[in-house]
Design a protein around this motif. Sequence first.
Motif, PDB file in Angstrom:
ATOM      1  N   ARG A  20      -7.939  26.164  22.900  1.00 31.17           N
ATOM      2  CA  ARG A  20      -8.306  26.751  23.811  1.00 31.17           C
ATOM      3  C   ARG A  20      -9.441  27.611  24.460  1.00 31.17           C
ATOM      4  NH1 ARG A  20      -2.400  26.935  26.574  1.00 31.17           N
ATOM      5  NH2 ARG A  20      -2.116  24.468  25.865  1.00 31.17           N
ATOM      6  N   GLU A  21      -8.869  28.642  23.213  1.00 34.62           N
ATOM      7  CA  GLU A  21      -9.371  30.036  23.498  1.00 34.62           C
ATOM      8  C   GLU A  21     -11.644  29.852  21.904  1.00 34.62           C
ATOM      9  OE1 GLU A  21      -6.810  29.978  21.790  1.00 34.62           O
ATOM     10  OE2 GLU A  21      -5.725  30.808  23.180  1.00 34.62           O
ATOM     11  N   ARG A  22     -10.960  28.720  22.066  1.00 31.01           N
ATOM     12  CA  ARG A  22     -12.348  28.270  20.365  1.00 31.01           C
ATOM     13  C   ARG A  22     -13.547  27.136  21.059  1.00 31.01           C
ATOM     14  NH1 ARG A  22     -11.838  27.358  16.454  1.00 31.01           N
ATOM     15  NH2 ARG A  22      -9.763  26.863  15.847  1.00 31.01           N
ATOM     16  N   HIS A  23     -13.963  27.032  22.320  1.00 26.77           N
ATOM     17  CA  HIS A  23     -13.984  25.387  23.207  1.00 26.77           C
ATOM     18  C   HIS A  23     -15.469  25.305  23.110  1.00 26.77           C
ATOM     19  CE1 HIS A  23     -15.574  28.633  26.107  1.00 26.77           C
ATOM     20  NE2 HIS A  23     -14.412  28.762  26.183  1.00 26.77           N
TER      21      HIS A  23
ATOM     22  N   LEU B 165     -11.387  33.176   9.933  1.00 26.87           N
ATOM     23  CA  LEU B 165     -11.502  34.367   9.176  1.00 26.87           C
ATOM     24  C   LEU B 165     -12.754  33.931   8.638  1.00 26.87           C
ATOM     25  CD1 LEU B 165      -7.604  32.411   7.283  1.00 26.87           C
ATOM     26  CD2 LEU B 165      -8.445  34.450   8.077  1.00 26.87           C
ATOM     27  N   THR B 166     -13.667  33.257   9.120  1.00 31.47           N
ATOM     28  CA  THR B 166     -15.119  32.941   8.647  1.00 31.47           C
ATOM     29  C   THR B 166     -15.938  33.350  10.417  1.00 31.47           C
ATOM     30  OG1 THR B 166     -14.452  31.160   7.306  1.00 31.47           O
ATOM     31  CG2 THR B 166     -16.740  31.896   7.131  1.00 31.47           C
ATOM     32  N   PRO B 167     -16.675  34.412   9.865  1.00 29.43           N
ATOM     33  CA  PRO B 167     -18.153  34.957  10.463  1.00 29.43           C
ATOM     34  C   PRO B 167     -18.899  33.174  11.162  1.00 29.43           C
ATOM     35  CG  PRO B 167     -17.728  36.395   9.160  1.00 29.43           C
ATOM     36  CD  PRO B 167     -17.132  35.218   8.507  1.00 29.43           C
ATOM     37  N   TRP B 168     -18.921  33.443  12.686  1.00 25.48           N
ATOM     38  CA  TRP B 168     -19.298  31.925  13.264  1.00 25.48           C
ATOM     39  C   TRP B 168     -21.295  31.589  12.124  1.00 25.48           C
ATOM     40  CZ3 TRP B 168     -18.615  27.497  14.413  1.00 25.48           C
ATOM     41  CH2 TRP B 168     -19.929  26.643  15.039  1.00 25.48           C
TER      42      TRP B 168
ATOM     43  N   PRO C  92     -16.907  12.551  22.923  1.00 29.39           N
ATOM     44  CA  PRO C  92     -16.203  12.908  24.184  1.00 29.39           C
ATOM     45  C   PRO C  92     -15.365  14.491  24.034  1.00 29.39           C
ATOM     46  CG  PRO C  92     -15.428  11.011  23.734  1.00 29.39           C
ATOM     47  CD  PRO C  92     -16.374  11.008  22.797  1.00 29.39           C
ATOM     48  N   ILE C  93     -16.186  15.774  23.794  1.00 25.82           N
ATOM     49  CA  ILE C  93     -15.454  16.553  23.313  1.00 25.82           C
ATOM     50  C   ILE C  93     -14.373  17.122  23.890  1.00 25.82           C
ATOM     51  CG2 ILE C  93     -16.528  19.510  23.011  1.00 25.82           C
ATOM     52  CD1 ILE C  93     -18.875  18.376  22.664  1.00 25.82           C
ATOM     53  N   ASN C  94     -14.313  16.604  24.959  1.00 22.99           N
ATOM     54  CA  ASN C  94     -12.988  17.526  25.960  1.00 22.99           C
ATOM     55  C   ASN C  94     -11.360  16.615  25.541  1.00 22.99           C
ATOM     56  OD1 ASN C  94     -14.052  19.017  27.400  1.00 22.99           O
ATOM     57  ND2 ASN C  94     -14.375  17.081  29.011  1.00 22.99           N
ATOM     58  N   GLU C  95     -11.636  15.670  24.340  1.00 25.94           N
ATOM     59  CA  GLU C  95     -10.314  14.845  23.625  1.00 25.94           C
ATOM     60  C   GLU C  95     -10.276  15.379  22.839  1.00 25.94           C
ATOM     61  OE1 GLU C  95     -11.317  10.423  23.686  1.00 25.94           O
ATOM     62  OE2 GLU C  95     -12.218  10.071  25.303  1.00 25.94           O
ATOM     63  N   VAL C  96     -11.160  16.352  22.304  1.00 26.16           N
ATOM     64  CA  VAL C  96     -10.417  16.881  20.492  1.00 26.16           C
ATOM     65  C   VAL C  96      -9.856  17.873  21.304  1.00 26.16           C
ATOM     66  CG1 VAL C  96     -11.852  18.066  18.679  1.00 26.16           C
ATOM     67  CG2 VAL C  96     -12.889  16.059  19.708  1.00 26.16           C
ATOM     68  N   ASP C  97      -8.845  18.403  19.933  1.00 25.94           N
ATOM     69  CA  ASP C  97      -8.312  19.757  19.842  1.00 25.94           C
ATOM     70  C   ASP C  97      -7.497  20.145  18.497  1.00 25.94           C
ATOM     71  OD1 ASP C  97      -6.278  17.417  19.242  1.00 25.94           O
ATOM     72  OD2 ASP C  97      -5.319  18.015  21.036  1.00 25.94           O
ATOM     73  N   MET C  98      -7.296  21.077  18.199  1.00 22.66           N
ATOM     74  CA  MET C  98      -6.437  21.465  17.015  1.00 22.66           C
ATOM     75  C   MET C  98      -6.038  20.505  16.145  1.00 22.66           C
ATOM     76  SD  MET C  98      -8.226  24.242  16.134  1.00 22.66           S
ATOM     77  CE  MET C  98      -7.102  25.333  14.569  1.00 22.66           C
TER      78      MET C  98
ATOM     79  N   ALA D 240     -19.145  21.947  19.965  1.00 19.63           N
ATOM     80  CA  ALA D 240     -20.505  21.679  21.316  1.00 19.63           C
ATOM     81  C   ALA D 240     -22.386  21.629  19.974  1.00 19.63           C
ATOM     82  CB  ALA D 240     -21.018  21.882  22.437  1.00 19.63           C
ATOM     83  N   SER D 241     -21.682  23.064  19.757  1.00 19.38           N
ATOM     84  CA  SER D 241     -22.799  23.979  18.771  1.00 19.38           C
ATOM     85  C   SER D 241     -23.327  22.963  17.733  1.00 19.38           C
ATOM     86  CB  SER D 241     -22.584  25.308  18.357  1.00 19.38           C
ATOM     87  OG  SER D 241     -23.501  26.068  17.847  1.00 19.38           O
ATOM     88  N   ALA D 242     -21.980  23.049  16.643  1.00 17.67           N
ATOM     89  CA  ALA D 242     -21.989  22.074  16.025  1.00 17.67           C
ATOM     90  C   ALA D 242     -22.525  20.356  15.994  1.00 17.67           C
ATOM     91  CB  ALA D 242     -20.428  22.155  15.502  1.00 17.67           C
ATOM     92  N   LEU D 243     -22.569  19.742  16.696  1.00 16.80           N
ATOM     93  CA  LEU D 243     -23.052  18.892  17.075  1.00 16.80           C
ATOM     94  C   LEU D 243     -24.530  18.908  16.907  1.00 16.80           C
ATOM     95  CD1 LEU D 243     -20.032  17.045  19.320  1.00 16.80           C
ATOM     96  CD2 LEU D 243     -20.885  16.738  16.657  1.00 16.80           C
TER      97      LEU D 243
END
Length: 626
Positions: free
Chosen positions: A536-539, A508-511, A581-587, A543-546
Amino acid sequence: RRHGTERAVPERAAGVGGMINNGGVWGLSFSAGGEALLQPLLQAGLLTSPPVLCGDSALPACLREQWPGARGFVVVGACGLVVRLVAPLLAGKDQDPALVVLDPQGRFVIPLLGGHQAGAEELSRQVAAVLGAQVVSTGSSSGRQRLALDSFGQAWGWRRGPGGDWSALMKRAARAEGPRGVAQSAGSRRWQQLQAAAAVRPLQCSDEHDAGEAELRITIHAGPGCRWHPPSLWLGLGCERHTSLQLLERLVDGRLEQLALAPEAVAGLASIDRKSDEPALLELARRRDWPLRLFGATELAAVPVPNPSAVVAAEMGTASVAEAAAVLAAGPGGQLLAGKQVRRAAEGELGAATLAIAQASEQWAPHRGHLHLVGSGPGRLDLLTPDARRALAETTVWVGYGLYLDLLEPLRRPDQLRWDGKLTEERARCALALDLASQGLSVALVSSGDSGIYAMAGLALELWLDQPSDGRPGFTVHPGISALQLAAARAGAPLMHDFCTISLSDRLTPWPVIEQRLRAAAAGDFVVALYNPRSRERHWQLASALDILLGARPGSTPVVLARELGRQGERVSVHRLEDLPINEVDMLTLVLVGNSSSRSCEGWVVTPRGYPGAELSAPPAESKSG
C-alpha cells in the motif's frame, strides 16, 4: 577458508542432545528391506555406525553384545520379536538404553523402551522426521500430553540430580495423586507456559529453604529428592603456575560441598587468558566436561569485586582473577554468589589456587544450547524439507512471525514453547532466539521460504558472530523451499538459464541501489525474480522496475505472477511484460520476469538452455491460473 581460517561444516550429534552421552546408536533390521529405512537415518547422523541387516551373520549377537554400552537402538522388525530378544538384557529403567522399533514399511515409529530417561521418545521423533513416519507413543505423559517430569529438564539444558525416586514421582503424577508441587529457585521459568505443564503446580518460593514439601525441585543446591539443576554456576579460578590438578579438584569439590551446591549446576570454569595453557586447569575442564572461558586483564580489571588484591594486580594487571572472571562468565545480570577462597598445596601437591562462584541470572550455558535457522518453505507442510522438519522436532522453543508459526502449528507438541514476534521487529526476534539459545536451549528461529533468502539467517548470524567465540551457542541453517523455486515449479521451467533475485523493498535498501541492480539485470538479460514487489505504501516501485526491464527485452516476455504459494489461496498466472496487471500484485506475490529467450506455451513458461537439437515453438503468451 575465510581470512586464513578454515571452518568445518558442523555435523549433527548422532543421538539425543542432553540425554545419555556414552555409547552410540545402532541400527538393526530383522526384516528384509530394512536397509531402505536405516540408511537415511545413517545419512542424517542418527546412527553412529552402518546398520546391521537381515542376513548378516553378526545380527543375532549384535544386540546382546552392544546393549551394555549403547545409547540406543533403532530396530526394524516386529515388536514381539524385539521384546523376546531384549527381555534377558533388561537391567533397569536407569540403565537400559533407548529402544525404538520401526515397522518394515516405515510407517510407524514406536519408542518401546527408555522413553524418558534414555531418550527413546526424542529419538523416535527424530527418526519420524527423517522418514516421514508417525510416532506411536504409549507412555503416560506423552499419551495424556503432559510434561514428563523425569526428563523435561533436559530440553531446557538442565541436569538431573543423582538422588530421588523418579519412578515413584512419575507414578504419582500418572495417578494425579498428591500436590504435584514444583519448587523453583533457579533457571528459566518459561517452561511453565507450556501447554503440557498445565497440570503442574509451581510453588511460590525464593530459595531452597522455602520449598516446603515440594515433590520436585529446580535448584542449584544439592540435597535429597528429585531435583533438576540448571547449569547456572560459573567457577572463577586463579592459580599459580603448575598447580596440581589434585589441589584444584579438592578446592572445587570442597567448596561446592561446603555451600551445598550441586556439581550438576556448574555451567563452566573461568579464568584469565594467561592461564590458557595451564595443564591442571585444562584437565579439570576436560574431566568434568566444563567449558573454560578466558578473559583479558583489562576486562577483569573493570569488574568491581569485594576482595581485590594489590599483589594480584601487580603480577596480573588486574586486582581480581577468580571473582571477576566468575562474574563475567555468568553473563548479563550474573552475581557473585561466593567470594574467593584460597587453597594451598598439601603434601604431594604443588602451587596454590583461588576459587570464587557466580550465579547467572537465569542460566548462561551457551555450550549446551543451539540456534537453528529453519526455512519453513511456502507454508504447506508437505513442502517442508526433512531437515527443517527434524530441526522443528528437536527444538524446545519456536520463535517466529505469527503467520509462519500458524502454518507449522500442526507439528508443534505440547512440550514445545511458541514465541510470536511482530513482522517488523526482526532484530528483536533474532536477539530473543539467540538469548534463549545462550541459556542452553535448542531454539528454532523460523522464516518462511528459505532462511538465507531475504529472511533471518543473515541477521541472526551477524548477532551470533558479535558474541565472544567462547560464549556462543551452536548455529545451524536448515534450508527451505523458497518462493522462487516453487513459483518456477508451478510455471514450468523459467529458470533454466542464468537468473537473479531483487527485492523492491526500499525499507532497508535505498531505491537508487535497487534501480542500479535492475538496470544491471536488464543489461545482462537475466531472468529476474522480484520479491516484495508492491504494498500500500510502496505502490510505484513495481511499475518503475518493469519499465527498466522493458527497455532491454521484448514486451511479449512472459511474466509469472505467483501469489500465496503453497497456501490455501494459491494462484499462478502467466502474462506479458508490456501489459502486466500491476493492481493484482501485492506483498504476497512473487513476480518472475523471463529473459529475452523465455517463451510461454499453453500456459507454461520455459527459458531454453540451448541443448543441441532442442527446439520450442513460440505461440502467443497465454494466461494460466491454478
